[in-house]
Design a protein around this motif. Sequence first.
Motif, PDB file in Angstrom:
ATOM      1  N   GLU A  91      75.220  41.239  53.208  1.00 19.37           N
ATOM      2  CA  GLU A  91      74.189  41.282  54.229  1.00 19.37           C
ATOM      3  C   GLU A  91      74.797  41.525  55.606  1.00 19.37           C
ATOM      4  O   GLU A  91      76.011  41.391  55.797  1.00 19.37           O
ATOM      5  CB  GLU A  91      73.381  39.983  54.246  1.00 19.37           C
ATOM      6  CG  GLU A  91      74.162  38.750  54.618  1.00 19.37           C
ATOM      7  CD  GLU A  91      73.295  37.494  54.588  1.00 19.37           C
ATOM      8  OE1 GLU A  91      72.082  37.598  54.854  1.00 19.37           O
ATOM      9  OE2 GLU A  91      73.829  36.415  54.290  1.00 19.37           O
ATOM     10  N   ALA A  92      73.922  41.887  56.527  1.00 21.16           N
ATOM     11  CA  ALA A  92      74.316  42.059  57.926  1.00 21.16           C
ATOM     12  C   ALA A  92      73.248  41.412  58.785  1.00 21.16           C
ATOM     13  O   ALA A  92      72.050  41.546  58.519  1.00 21.16           O
ATOM     14  CB  ALA A  92      74.455  43.537  58.264  1.00 21.16           C
ATOM     15  N   LYS A  93      73.689  40.693  59.815  1.00 17.69           N
ATOM     16  CA  LYS A  93      72.779  40.053  60.751  1.00 17.69           C
ATOM     17  C   LYS A  93      73.154  40.476  62.170  1.00 17.69           C
ATOM     18  O   LYS A  93      74.333  40.549  62.503  1.00 17.69           O
ATOM     19  CB  LYS A  93      72.851  38.531  60.628  1.00 17.69           C
ATOM     20  CG  LYS A  93      72.435  37.993  59.265  1.00 17.69           C
ATOM     21  CD  LYS A  93      72.576  36.477  59.218  1.00 17.69           C
ATOM     22  CE  LYS A  93      72.196  35.927  57.848  1.00 17.69           C
ATOM     23  NZ  LYS A  93      72.359  34.447  57.780  1.00 17.69           N
ATOM     24  N   PHE A  94      72.125  40.753  62.984  1.00 16.49           N
ATOM     25  CA  PHE A  94      72.343  41.253  64.328  1.00 16.49           C
ATOM     26  C   PHE A  94      71.782  40.271  65.354  1.00 16.49           C
ATOM     27  O   PHE A  94      70.726  39.682  65.154  1.00 16.49           O
ATOM     28  CB  PHE A  94      71.644  42.606  64.515  1.00 16.49           C
ATOM     29  CG  PHE A  94      72.084  43.658  63.540  1.00 16.49           C
ATOM     30  CD1 PHE A  94      73.062  44.578  63.884  1.00 16.49           C
ATOM     31  CD2 PHE A  94      71.523  43.729  62.276  1.00 16.49           C
ATOM     32  CE1 PHE A  94      73.463  45.552  62.986  1.00 16.49           C
ATOM     33  CE2 PHE A  94      71.916  44.700  61.371  1.00 16.49           C
ATOM     34  CZ  PHE A  94      72.891  45.613  61.733  1.00 16.49           C
ATOM     35  N   GLY A  95      72.479  40.120  66.475  1.00 21.20           N
ATOM     36  CA  GLY A  95      71.983  39.267  67.551  1.00 21.20           C
ATOM     37  C   GLY A  95      73.034  39.070  68.620  1.00 21.20           C
ATOM     38  O   GLY A  95      74.228  39.012  68.331  1.00 21.20           O
ATOM     39  N   GLY A  96      72.586  39.015  69.873  1.00 26.74           N
ATOM     40  CA  GLY A  96      73.499  38.775  70.966  1.00 26.74           C
ATOM     41  C   GLY A  96      74.574  39.828  71.126  1.00 26.74           C
ATOM     42  O   GLY A  96      75.683  39.527  71.590  1.00 26.74           O
ATOM     43  N   GLY A  97      74.257  41.081  70.734  1.00 25.93           N
ATOM     44  CA  GLY A  97      75.232  42.159  70.854  1.00 25.93           C
ATOM     45  C   GLY A  97      76.321  42.125  69.798  1.00 25.93           C
ATOM     46  O   GLY A  97      77.338  42.825  69.923  1.00 25.93           O
ATOM     47  N   LYS A  98      76.120  41.322  68.757  1.00 24.81           N
ATOM     48  CA  LYS A  98      77.122  41.207  67.697  1.00 24.81           C
ATOM     49  C   LYS A  98      76.492  41.445  66.331  1.00 24.81           C
ATOM     50  O   LYS A  98      75.277  41.350  66.168  1.00 24.81           O
ATOM     51  CB  LYS A  98      77.782  39.816  67.723  1.00 24.81           C
ATOM     52  CG  LYS A  98      78.575  39.527  69.001  1.00 24.81           C
ATOM     53  CD  LYS A  98      79.271  38.190  68.937  1.00 24.81           C
ATOM     54  CE  LYS A  98      80.053  37.913  70.217  1.00 24.81           C
ATOM     55  NZ  LYS A  98      81.152  38.905  70.406  1.00 24.81           N
ATOM     56  N   ILE A  99      77.338  41.740  65.356  1.00 22.59           N
ATOM     57  CA  ILE A  99      76.914  41.890  63.971  1.00 22.59           C
ATOM     58  C   ILE A  99      77.805  41.019  63.094  1.00 22.59           C
ATOM     59  O   ILE A  99      79.035  41.024  63.234  1.00 22.59           O
ATOM     60  CB  ILE A  99      76.965  43.365  63.498  1.00 22.59           C
ATOM     61  CG1 ILE A  99      76.614  43.465  62.008  1.00 22.59           C
ATOM     62  CG2 ILE A  99      78.326  44.004  63.784  1.00 22.59           C
ATOM     63  CD1 ILE A  99      76.508  44.893  61.489  1.00 22.59           C
ATOM     64  N   THR A 100      77.177  40.245  62.217  1.00 25.77           N
ATOM     65  CA  THR A 100      77.891  39.462  61.213  1.00 25.77           C
ATOM     66  C   THR A 100      77.593  40.094  59.858  1.00 25.77           C
ATOM     67  O   THR A 100      76.420  40.253  59.495  1.00 25.77           O
ATOM     68  CB  THR A 100      77.436  37.990  61.223  1.00 25.77           C
ATOM     69  OG1 THR A 100      77.731  37.422  62.499  1.00 25.77           O
ATOM     70  CG2 THR A 100      78.167  37.185  60.157  1.00 25.77           C
ATOM     71  N   TYR A 101      78.616  40.488  59.131  1.00 25.22           N
ATOM     72  CA  TYR A 101      78.390  41.251  57.907  1.00 25.22           C
ATOM     73  C   TYR A 101      79.468  40.938  56.867  1.00 25.22           C
ATOM     74  O   TYR A 101      80.512  40.353  57.170  1.00 25.22           O
ATOM     75  CB  TYR A 101      78.387  42.754  58.205  1.00 25.22           C
ATOM     76  CG  TYR A 101      79.729  43.292  58.657  1.00 25.22           C
ATOM     77  CD1 TYR A 101      80.584  43.937  57.766  1.00 25.22           C
ATOM     78  CD2 TYR A 101      80.159  43.148  59.973  1.00 25.22           C
ATOM     79  CE1 TYR A 101      81.819  44.423  58.175  1.00 25.22           C
ATOM     80  CE2 TYR A 101      81.376  43.630  60.393  1.00 25.22           C
ATOM     81  CZ  TYR A 101      82.206  44.264  59.494  1.00 25.22           C
ATOM     82  OH  TYR A 101      83.421  44.738  59.907  1.00 25.22           O
ATOM     83  N   GLY A 102      79.180  41.370  55.623  1.00 28.34           N
ATOM     84  CA  GLY A 102      80.139  41.212  54.539  1.00 28.34           C
ATOM     85  C   GLY A 102      79.477  40.713  53.271  1.00 28.34           C
ATOM     86  O   GLY A 102      78.284  40.396  53.245  1.00 28.34           O
ATOM     87  N   LYS A 103      80.252  40.639  52.200  1.00 26.24           N
ATOM     88  CA  LYS A 103      79.761  40.058  50.960  1.00 26.24           C
ATOM     89  C   LYS A 103      79.520  38.572  51.164  1.00 26.24           C
ATOM     90  O   LYS A 103      80.072  37.958  52.081  1.00 26.24           O
ATOM     91  CB  LYS A 103      80.785  40.270  49.841  1.00 26.24           C
ATOM     92  CG  LYS A 103      80.984  41.711  49.417  1.00 26.24           C
ATOM     93  CD  LYS A 103      81.976  41.786  48.263  1.00 26.24           C
ATOM     94  CE  LYS A 103      82.226  43.221  47.830  1.00 26.24           C
ATOM     95  NZ  LYS A 103      83.206  43.293  46.715  1.00 26.24           N
ATOM     96  N   ALA A 104      78.710  37.993  50.310  1.00 27.85           N
ATOM     97  CA  ALA A 104      78.429  36.564  50.398  1.00 27.85           C
ATOM     98  C   ALA A 104      79.735  35.772  50.370  1.00 27.85           C
ATOM     99  O   ALA A 104      80.565  35.966  49.480  1.00 27.85           O
ATOM    100  CB  ALA A 104      77.522  36.130  49.249  1.00 27.85           C
TER     101      ALA A 104
END
Length: 220
Positions: A91-104
């Motif tokens: 998954e990928a999550k966006f917020g505050g000018g950043k992205i958090t991503y990767g496999k679980a």
Amino acid sequence: MKPKQLTAAVLFAAACAQAAELPQNAELQYSGPYGVPATMTFTRSGNAYKIVSVIKVPLYNFRFESGGTVSGNALHPSYYKDIRKGKTYAEAKFGGGKITYGKAGEQQTENAAGQILDLFALAWQLAATDGKLPAGIKITNGKRIYNIGGLNKTGSAQYAFAGGKTTVENYTVKRGDDTVNYSFAPAFGNIPAKISYIDNGTSYNLKLTGLKINGQTVKP
């Protein structure tokens, strides 16, 4: 009572009146890899959008989901999920000018400059911009972020579905070392008639077989 069917001429006139306006709701049925059924829905509520694509591969039943907001003709994602066997694979999550991503369990965070869309959201972004690629855009599959090498139009063709034919415009997009192929139907507001791509060495080819726009069945 059967849903009212719209002709290509009627829908084309509506598309011209609302240049590249994304629909409030679209339901697309596809024939997927090895002929397995696949669906994609695009829905809008206010300025929010949601895209859900399901490919019913035996034992896996892939579900790709993304959502965010629409501003003008630009999609701004807030999340993307690759769900397999009912569990989040990446998954990928966006917020505050950043992205958090990767496999679980293997996620990382970095700065997100510009648009970063999944390949299904990119299809609707290109539909909204009449095949024009926004500057600085990147693409993610939840596991990685890829640079886009460019968008090339490869010509027009006649595409058959639902007992008729319509013209589609064909494009290729370089995603890292791979190529994503899109075909858009101008008469139907540039809905994606074909999407083909490679993921982890497996080819996926989605071909439109049925279409509803704003709740009404559409045929060429």
